[in-house]
Write a protein that holds these residues in place. Structure first.
Motif, mmCIF file in Angstrom:
data_model
loop_
_atom_site.group_PDB
_atom_site.id
_atom_site.type_symbol
_atom_site.label_atom_id
_atom_site.label_comp_id
_atom_site.label_asym_id
_atom_site.label_seq_id
_atom_site.Cartn_x
_atom_site.Cartn_y
_atom_site.Cartn_z
ATOM 1 N N TYR A 61 4.318 10.650 -10.618
ATOM 2 C CA TYR A 61 5.269 9.888 -10.943
ATOM 3 C C TYR A 61 5.019 9.066 -12.483
ATOM 4 N N SER A 62 5.987 8.577 -13.001
ATOM 5 C CA SER A 62 6.179 7.833 -14.213
ATOM 6 C C SER A 62 5.594 6.280 -13.921
ATOM 7 N N GLU A 63 5.120 5.636 -15.006
ATOM 8 C CA GLU A 63 4.918 4.117 -14.627
ATOM 9 C C GLU A 63 6.086 3.541 -14.273
ATOM 10 N N GLN A 64 7.494 3.881 -14.589
ATOM 11 C CA GLN A 64 8.746 3.223 -14.323
ATOM 12 C C GLN A 64 8.723 3.620 -12.865
ATOM 13 N N ASP A 65 8.684 4.627 -12.292
ATOM 14 C CA ASP A 65 8.647 5.120 -10.883
ATOM 15 C C ASP A 65 7.910 4.391 -10.082
ATOM 16 N N PHE A 66 6.570 3.969 -10.482
ATOM 17 C CA PHE A 66 5.751 3.146 -9.831
ATOM 18 C C PHE A 66 6.286 1.579 -9.764
ATOM 19 N N ALA A 67 6.832 1.055 -10.807
ATOM 20 C CA ALA A 67 7.283 -0.043 -11.020
ATOM 21 C C ALA A 67 8.495 -0.358 -10.198
ATOM 22 N N ASP A 68 9.308 0.612 -9.922
ATOM 23 C CA ASP A 68 10.765 0.912 -9.193
ATOM 24 C C ASP A 68 9.952 0.813 -7.642
ATOM 25 N N ALA A 107 0.800 -1.198 0.056
ATOM 26 C CA ALA A 107 0.114 -0.005 0.046
ATOM 27 C C ALA A 107 0.931 1.210 0.023
ATOM 28 N N LEU A 108 2.144 1.088 0.354
ATOM 29 C CA LEU A 108 3.052 2.314 0.355
ATOM 30 C C LEU A 108 3.578 2.678 -1.046
ATOM 31 N N ALA A 109 3.096 1.747 -2.211
ATOM 32 C CA ALA A 109 3.729 1.926 -3.506
ATOM 33 C C ALA A 109 3.392 3.121 -4.108
ATOM 34 N N GLU A 110 2.498 3.859 -3.858
ATOM 35 C CA GLU A 110 1.769 5.092 -4.536
ATOM 36 C C GLU A 110 2.594 6.264 -4.092
ATOM 37 N N PRO A 111 2.526 6.359 -2.619
ATOM 38 C CA PRO A 111 3.469 7.456 -2.198
ATOM 39 C C PRO A 111 4.969 7.231 -2.405
ATOM 40 N N LEU A 112 5.282 6.256 -2.496
ATOM 41 C CA LEU A 112 6.665 5.804 -2.752
ATOM 42 C C LEU A 112 7.191 6.038 -4.023
ATOM 43 N N ALA A 113 6.378 5.901 -5.007
ATOM 44 C CA ALA A 113 6.521 6.212 -6.424
ATOM 45 C C ALA A 113 6.709 7.862 -6.438
ATOM 46 N N CYS A 114 6.058 8.648 -5.842
ATOM 47 C CA CYS A 114 6.217 10.060 -5.713
ATOM 48 C C CYS A 114 7.318 10.554 -5.202
ATOM 49 N N ALA A 115 7.994 9.741 -4.190
ATOM 50 C CA ALA A 115 9.123 9.919 -3.629
ATOM 51 C C ALA A 115 10.402 9.550 -4.643
ATOM 52 N N VAL A 116 10.296 8.466 -5.065
ATOM 53 C CA VAL A 116 11.342 7.977 -6.108
ATOM 54 C C VAL A 116 11.286 9.173 -7.407
ATOM 55 N N HIS A 117 10.375 9.553 -7.563
ATOM 56 C CA HIS A 117 10.266 10.582 -8.809
ATOM 57 C C HIS A 117 10.823 11.782 -8.438
ATOM 58 N N THR A 118 10.564 12.128 -7.283
ATOM 59 C CA THR A 118 11.220 13.657 -6.637
ATOM 60 C C THR A 118 12.563 13.370 -6.508
ATOM 61 N N VAL A 119 13.256 12.343 -5.839
ATOM 62 C CA VAL A 119 14.609 12.314 -5.789
ATOM 63 C C VAL A 119 15.301 12.119 -7.197
ATOM 64 N N ARG A 120 14.633 11.573 -8.049
ATOM 65 C CA ARG A 120 15.182 11.646 -9.531
ATOM 66 C C ARG A 120 15.201 12.817 -9.822
ATOM 67 N N LEU A 121 14.314 13.704 -9.976
ATOM 68 C CA LEU A 121 14.465 15.090 -10.405
ATOM 69 C C LEU A 121 15.514 15.877 -9.743
ATOM 70 N N ALA A 122 15.738 15.670 -8.402
ATOM 71 C CA ALA A 122 16.891 16.440 -7.771
ATOM 72 C C ALA A 122 18.042 15.832 -8.285
ATOM 73 N N MET A 123 18.463 14.686 -8.540
ATOM 74 C CA MET A 123 19.536 14.172 -8.919
ATOM 75 C C MET A 123 19.549 14.495 -10.602
ATOM 76 N N LYS A 124 18.840 14.709 -11.482
ATOM 77 C CA LYS A 124 18.938 15.251 -12.600
ATOM 78 C C LYS A 124 19.481 16.607 -12.645
ATOM 79 N N SER A 125 19.016 17.592 -11.774
ATOM 80 C CA SER A 125 19.378 18.522 -11.725
ATOM 81 C C SER A 125 20.841 18.980 -10.942
ATOM 82 N N ALA A 126 21.172 18.218 -10.238
ATOM 83 C CA ALA A 126 22.243 18.364 -9.229
ATOM 84 C C ALA A 126 23.555 18.366 -9.885
#
Length: 330
Positions: A277-284, A135-154
């Motif tokens: 999040y993307s579909e990949q973020d959700f899967a991850d 049940a944590l998959a959806e909020p976790l996908a939001c977090a995965v997406h957020t950290v990836r965006l941060a890493m992309k710009s860092a």
């Protein structure tokens, strides 16, 4: 069937509602549990014009398929509904679909015994992954997406960076867990609730501090994730981030002022929004849960659907853990 219905500002109750009917390419899921999201709270507070009561909220859901191609299987629901044909969807950026919706927004959500959803929005769960974790998959996908965006710009590698999360709710906590998994060791979390700080440190390994009375030490802050999204946190982020640093804004508490646009401009600070999040973020995210990299141990609480109305009040009064998951398997 029984459902927790949002009936008005700061009001909800258990009601008998019609069972869902599956349309074309859809399935019916007999729900087992569904987490309460910050956006559910935003609606409950009367701050989301898209969520009009009476409405069944809830979208962080898992259960058994009882009608559809995956009948009998245990599934996680990706609640994001998109058109599938716009340029964003065709490019795989479904989270940017102009017509995106969530269950529990304009259509009935998952604080209920059953929900209808497109079959393509279902992911079959590994046998060893429990429903409460899934049940944590959806909020976790939001977090995965957020950290990836941060890493992309860092501009620096995770091992060389300091990352500060503003807000120790579920999204902030998950962002810290994901950031640690991606290699960020110098992690801080700002949280004003003293009942949460010790728990946050145990759950994430980050240094939790009270932003009302202290700040991180003088080392430059490369990345800030604003998981609150209020004027005060935008002001804090604007002042705290280093020149050339990154602010990722995922919180949606208000739409007021706060950003220091002059400093952001003069110091070439990157300000990045993050939503869903993307579909990949959700899967991850499901993979991270299945592998035990991220767990809800120590910071989630399961409650029966009958206590749903009280749970919203407890979250409002800041006497609840970061995540309450409602048991909808009546």
């Amino acid at each position: 069937m029984k459902a927790l219905v949002y009936t008005g500002t700061m009001e909800s109750e258990i009601r008998d509602v019609p069972e869902p009917v599956a349309g074309a390419d859809a399935s019916i899921v007999d729900l087992v549990c569904c987490g309460i999201c910050g956006s559910d709270m935003h609606a409950w507070h009367g701050h989301d014009a898209r969520r009009v009561p009476p409405l069944i909220l809830g979208h962080e859901a898992v259960g058994h398929v009882i009608a559809g191609p995956d009948k009998g299987k245990r599934v996680a629901i990706n609640p994001l509904m998109t058109c599938g044909t716009c340029p964003a969807c065709v490019a795989g950026a479904t989270h940017l679909c102009p017509s995106r919706e969530l269950i529990g927004m304009r259509v009935p959500g998952a604080f209920a015994e059953q929900v209808a959803i497109k079959t393509s929005n279902l992911t079959v769960l590994p046998d060893h992954l429990g429903f409460a974790q899934a049940a944590l998959a959806e909020p976790l996908a939001c977090a995965v997406h957020t950290v990836r965006l941060a890493m992309k710009s860092a501009t620096k590698a995770p091992s060389e960076s300091r990352l500060v999360v503003l807000g120790g709710g579920a999204i902030g906590l998950l962002c810290a867990q994901v950031a640690r998994h991606f290699g960020y060791a110098d992690l801080w979390i700002a949280e004003i609730n003293p009942l949460r700080r010790d728990m946050l440190e145990k759950a994430t390994g980050a240094r939790a501090y009270d932003p009302l009375s202290e700040t991180p030490d003088d080392k430059p802050v490369d990345i800030i994730i604003d998981a609150v999204g209020a004027a005060v946190t935008r002001k804090t982020a604007s002042a705290l981030v280093m020149p050339g640093g990154v602010i990722v804004h995922i919180g949606l508490q208000d739409n007021n002022d706060g950003l220091d646009a002059r400093r952001i401009t003069l110091q070439e600070i990157i300000f990045q929004g993050s939503y869903c999040y993307s579909e990949q973020d959700f899967a991850d995210s499901l993979s991270l849960l299945a592998d035990g990299v991220v767990t809800g141990e120590g910071w989630t609480e399961m409650r029966p659907l009958a206590e749903g109305a009280k749970s919203f009040v407890d979250i409002h009064e800041a006497v609840a853990p970061p995540k309450i998951i409602l048991d909808t398997d009546l």
